[in-house]
Design an enzyme around this catalytic site. Structure first.
Site, PDB file in Angstrom:
ATOM      1  N   GLN A 213      52.009  61.478  -0.524  1.00 31.61           N
ATOM      2  CA  GLN A 213      50.602  61.843  -0.735  1.00 31.61           C
ATOM      3  C   GLN A 213      50.451  63.315  -1.121  1.00 31.61           C
ATOM      4  O   GLN A 213      49.586  63.681  -1.923  1.00 31.61           O
ATOM      5  CB  GLN A 213      49.760  61.533   0.507  1.00 31.61           C
ATOM      6  CG  GLN A 213      50.129  62.264   1.774  1.00 31.61           C
ATOM      7  CD  GLN A 213      51.201  61.547   2.577  1.00 31.61           C
ATOM      8  OE1 GLN A 213      51.976  60.764   2.042  1.00 31.61           O
ATOM      9  NE2 GLN A 213      51.242  61.816   3.878  1.00 31.61           N
ATOM     10  N   ASN A 236      62.004  64.080   1.826  1.00 29.42           N
ATOM     11  CA  ASN A 236      62.679  62.834   2.189  1.00 29.42           C
ATOM     12  C   ASN A 236      62.688  61.853   1.021  1.00 29.42           C
ATOM     13  O   ASN A 236      62.310  62.179  -0.108  1.00 29.42           O
ATOM     14  CB  ASN A 236      62.036  62.222   3.446  1.00 29.42           C
ATOM     15  CG  ASN A 236      60.574  61.846   3.214  1.00 29.42           C
ATOM     16  OD1 ASN A 236      60.114  61.700   2.081  1.00 29.42           O
ATOM     17  ND2 ASN A 236      59.842  61.677   4.300  1.00 29.42           N
ATOM     18  N   GLN A 281      78.180  71.924   6.150  1.00 23.50           N
ATOM     19  CA  GLN A 281      77.441  70.946   5.345  1.00 23.50           C
ATOM     20  C   GLN A 281      77.351  69.602   6.049  1.00 23.50           C
ATOM     21  O   GLN A 281      76.338  68.915   5.964  1.00 23.50           O
ATOM     22  CB  GLN A 281      78.102  70.781   3.977  1.00 23.50           C
ATOM     23  CG  GLN A 281      78.055  72.041   3.143  1.00 23.50           C
ATOM     24  CD  GLN A 281      76.664  72.645   3.065  1.00 23.50           C
ATOM     25  OE1 GLN A 281      75.754  72.061   2.502  1.00 23.50           O
ATOM     26  NE2 GLN A 281      76.488  73.818   3.658  1.00 23.50           N
ATOM     27  N   HIS A 284      74.281  68.763   8.145  1.00 21.53           N
ATOM     28  CA  HIS A 284      72.970  68.505   7.539  1.00 21.53           C
ATOM     29  C   HIS A 284      72.514  67.072   7.808  1.00 21.53           C
ATOM     30  O   HIS A 284      71.405  66.831   8.277  1.00 21.53           O
ATOM     31  CB  HIS A 284      73.021  68.748   6.032  1.00 21.53           C
ATOM     32  CG  HIS A 284      72.721  70.158   5.652  1.00 21.53           C
ATOM     33  ND1 HIS A 284      71.508  70.752   5.876  1.00 21.53           N
ATOM     34  CD2 HIS A 284      73.491  71.104   5.043  1.00 21.53           C
ATOM     35  CE1 HIS A 284      71.527  71.993   5.425  1.00 21.53           C
ATOM     36  NE2 HIS A 284      72.718  72.245   4.926  1.00 21.53           N
ATOM     37  N   GLU A 349      78.077  70.828  -5.384  1.00 21.95           N
ATOM     38  CA  GLU A 349      76.918  71.700  -5.171  1.00 21.95           C
ATOM     39  C   GLU A 349      77.386  73.101  -4.744  1.00 21.95           C
ATOM     40  O   GLU A 349      76.991  74.105  -5.327  1.00 21.95           O
ATOM     41  CB  GLU A 349      76.023  71.090  -4.098  1.00 21.95           C
ATOM     42  CG  GLU A 349      74.812  71.937  -3.745  1.00 21.95           C
ATOM     43  CD  GLU A 349      74.061  71.382  -2.546  1.00 21.95           C
ATOM     44  OE1 GLU A 349      72.893  71.768  -2.357  1.00 21.95           O
ATOM     45  OE2 GLU A 349      74.629  70.574  -1.775  1.00 21.95           O
ATOM     46  N   ASP A 383      73.111  80.117   1.781  1.00 26.82           N
ATOM     47  CA  ASP A 383      71.943  79.342   2.221  1.00 26.82           C
ATOM     48  C   ASP A 383      70.790  80.250   2.635  1.00 26.82           C
ATOM     49  O   ASP A 383      69.626  79.866   2.506  1.00 26.82           O
ATOM     50  CB  ASP A 383      72.318  78.447   3.410  1.00 26.82           C
ATOM     51  CG  ASP A 383      72.908  77.118   2.965  1.00 26.82           C
ATOM     52  OD1 ASP A 383      72.842  76.819   1.753  1.00 26.82           O
ATOM     53  OD2 ASP A 383      73.433  76.389   3.824  1.00 26.82           O
ATOM     54  N   HIS A 442      53.392  66.319 -45.612  1.00 25.81           N
ATOM     55  CA  HIS A 442      54.204  67.465 -45.211  1.00 25.81           C
ATOM     56  C   HIS A 442      54.609  68.271 -46.448  1.00 25.81           C
ATOM     57  O   HIS A 442      54.513  69.504 -46.477  1.00 25.81           O
ATOM     58  CB  HIS A 442      55.474  67.000 -44.487  1.00 25.81           C
ATOM     59  CG  HIS A 442      55.277  66.668 -43.042  1.00 25.81           C
ATOM     60  ND1 HIS A 442      54.540  65.602 -42.617  1.00 25.81           N
ATOM     61  CD2 HIS A 442      55.733  67.291 -41.928  1.00 25.81           C
ATOM     62  CE1 HIS A 442      54.561  65.552 -41.307  1.00 25.81           C
ATOM     63  NE2 HIS A 442      55.272  66.583 -40.850  1.00 25.81           N
TER      64      HIS A 442
END
Length: 451
Positions: A213, A236, A281, A284, A349, A383, A442
Site C-alpha cells: 500500500q 519484504n 551476511q 541477515h 553482491e 554496510d 521524416h
C-alpha cells in the site's frame, strides 16, 4: 555404554554446521556450484495477486485504502493519512534523544556517505556537457535531478537507519527537491534511530505506512501523499512484488534478493575474522549466502573449525546455521587466479579479497557489487560508514548493474542545436535514410531546411 568424551563428541557433531565443501578440481564442480547458487527470486503467486489487488485499491481509493491496509497489516488506526505523517519536530526530537556516542556514530556515517556521493557526483558527469562542431552545430547533454523520490525503509523486525542514509543522502546530493520516506510501524512502535537518521539525511516528509500500500501511494499519489518519480529501498516480498508492478509508472532502483558475501582468501588472514565475515551476511536471514574461495585446504579446515566454535556466541545463531547449511559453501580452488575466475561467474553482491596483495586480484575482477580489499576491509564497514552505497545488486545482477548512486537520482536529456550550415549536411543524410525506411514525412521535414 558411551564414555563422557563420546557423548560430548556426539553432541558437538550434532550441533556443528554442515556447510558444503566443494573442490574446483572435481569433475562435477560446475554442477555443484550451480546448485549452491540456484535461487529463484520467488514470485509467489499468492503474494503477487495480493500486491496487485492492494495496488489497484490504492489507485482507486487513495488515502482510504492506505488507512484500511495500515490498520489491517500494521494494527495502526488513524483518522487520516495526515495523522500518519511524522513532523520535523519529532524527527529532531528522536535525534536529540540519542546517546552521545550513538548520535556521533550516526553523524559520522552520514558525513562519510555524503562526502563519497558528492565526489561521485563530480566524477560521473553530473554537470552535463556540450561541444560545437565546425559548422556551428551544438550537441551535448543536460543532467537534471528527479523532482521527487520515495524511499522505502523496512520496519517491524528489521529497522535499518543505515538504509535511510544510503537512500536519502545520494538523492539529496543529486539535487532531488523532495524526498518522501515511508516506514511501517507495526503496532505503532517507531524506531527512534530510523527517525534520527531521517533528520540527519534531510528527508522532507515521513509517513508511517508500509507494504504494497505504501508503494502504491508513492507510485500513484493520493490526496495526502504526492506521486513520486522513483521508488528506492528494500522491503519484504510484498514490497518487491509491488515495485515490480509499478515500474513504468515510476522508476525503481532494483529488486533485491537475499544478501550475499563472497570471500577470496589466500590463507593469510586470521580464520576467526573470515568466519565472522561469513556470519555477517548469514545472520541477515536464512536465504542469505556466504561463500569462501581459498587455495589452501588446511586453512579452509581452520575456518570451518572457527565457524563451529564461534557460532554458539551468536544471538542469531539459528539463522546463521540455516543460512550456512542451506546456501553456504567452503570452496577449495587451484589458485588465486581460478578464485577470481569463479568470483566473476558468481558476481556477488559483496566481494572481500582478503589477501597480502589484494589489488593484483582486484584487477582481475569484472563483476561484483562492491569490493573490499585487504584483510582490514570487513564488509560490515561498507554496510554502515565506509562511504560507498550499500544498496547493491544481488543474485548475479552485478554482471549488468551497479550500486545505488547519485546517477540513479538524475536523468539526462540530449541537446541538439543544428546550425543552418549543419542542416544542409545532416538534412541530406537524414532524408536518404528516411526514404529508405519509407518515412516520407521524416524525409521532407529534413528537406524543408535545405537551400
Amino acid at each position: 555404554m558411551k564414555s563422557a568424551d563420546d557423548v560430548r563428541r556426539s553432541i558437538e557433531n550434532n550441533m556443528a554446521i554442515h556447510i558444503r565443501k566443494l573442490d574446483s578440481g572435481n569433475p562435477d564442480f560446475n554442477a555443484q556450484l550451480s546448485a549452491v547458487l540456484a535461487f529463484e527470486a520467488s514470485e509467489d503467486e499468492a503474494i503477487d495477486r495480493a500486491a496487485v489487488q492492494i495496488l489497484a485499491d490504492v489507485k482507486v481509493r487513495g488515502d482510504a485504502a492506505v488507512l484500511d491496509y495500515t490498520h489491517r497489516f500494521d494494527r495502526v488506526g488513524a483518522g487520516s493519512v495526515a495523522a500518519l505523517e511524522i513532523g520535523h519536530d519529532e524527527l529532531h526530537a528522536a535525534l536529540n534523544q540519542l546517546s552521545t556516542a550513538r548520535r556521533a556514530a550516526l553523524q559520522a556515517a552520514a558525513d562519510r556517505v555524503r562526502m563519497y556521493h558528492e565526489r561521485q557526483k563530480q566524477e560521473c558527469g553530473a554537470n552535463g556537457f556540450t561541444y560545437t562542431e565546425a559548422d556551428g552545430t551544438l550537441l551535448g547533454q543536460k543532467v537534471t535531478p528527479l523532482d521527487r523520490v520515495g524511499i522505502y525503509v523496512p520496519g517491524g523486525k528489521a529497522a535499518y537507519p543505515s538504509s535511510v542514509l544510503m537512500n536519502a543522502i545520494p538523492a539529496k546530493v543529486a539535487g532531488v527537491q523532495e524526498v518522501i520516506m515511508v516506514v511501517p510501524t507495526p503496532a505503532g512502535v517507531k524506531n527512534e534511530l530510523v527517525l534520527a537518521a531521517a533528520a540527519i539525511a534531510g528527508v522532507d516528509r515521513v509517513f508511517t505506512i508500509g507494504g504494497a500500500q505504501a508503494v502504491g501511494a508513492l507510485a500513484y499519489g493520493t490526496a495526502t501523499i504526492p506521486q513520486v518519480d522513483k521508488i528506492v529501498g528494500p522491503g519484504n516480498a510484498y514490497v518487491a512484488a509491488a515495485k515490480r508492478r509499478v515500474f513504468g509508472t515510476v522508476g525503481i532502483d532494483m529488486i533485491a534478493g537475499p544478501s550475499e558475501i563472497l570471500v577470496i582468501c589466500d590463507g593469510s588472514t586470521d580464520p576467526d575474522w573470515i568466519a565472522m565475515d561469513l556470519f555477517s551476511q548469514a545472520e541477515h536471514d536464512e536465504l542469505a549466502q556466504s561463500i569462501l574461495l581459498c587455495p589452501d585446504a588446511a586453512y579452509i579446515a581452520q575456518v570451518e573449525d572457527s565457524i563451529n566454535r564461534q557460532l554458539e556466541d551468536m544471538p542469531r545463531k539459528e539463522v546463521i546455521r540455516t543460512s550456512l547449511t542451506d546456501r553456504g559453501a567452503l570452496i577449495k580452488v587451484r589458485d588465486m587466479e581460478e578464485a577470481c575466475a569463479i568470483a566473476n561467474m558468481i558476481a556477488a553482491e559483496h566481494l572481500e579479497i582478503s589477501a597480502e596483495h589484494p589489488q593484483q586480484w582486484a584487477d582481475r575482477i569484472r563483476h561484483a557489487g562492491a569490493m573490499f580489499l585487504g584483510r582490514f576491509s570487513s564488509e560490515s564497514l561498507g554496510d554502515y560508514c565506509a562511504g560507498p552505497n550499500h544498496v547493491l545488486p544481488t543474485s548475479r545482477t552485478a554482471r549488468f548493474s551497479s550500486p545505488l548512486g547519485v546517477y540513479d537520482f538524475q536523468k539526462r536529456s540530449s541537446i541538439i542545436q543544428v546550425s543552418e550550415a549543419g542542416a544542409q549536411t545532416l538534412g541530406r543524410i537524414a532524408a536518404e535514410l528516411a526514404y529508405g525506411e519509407g518515412l516520407q514525412a521524416h524525409a521532407r521535414s529534413a528537406e524543408y531546411r535545405l537551400k
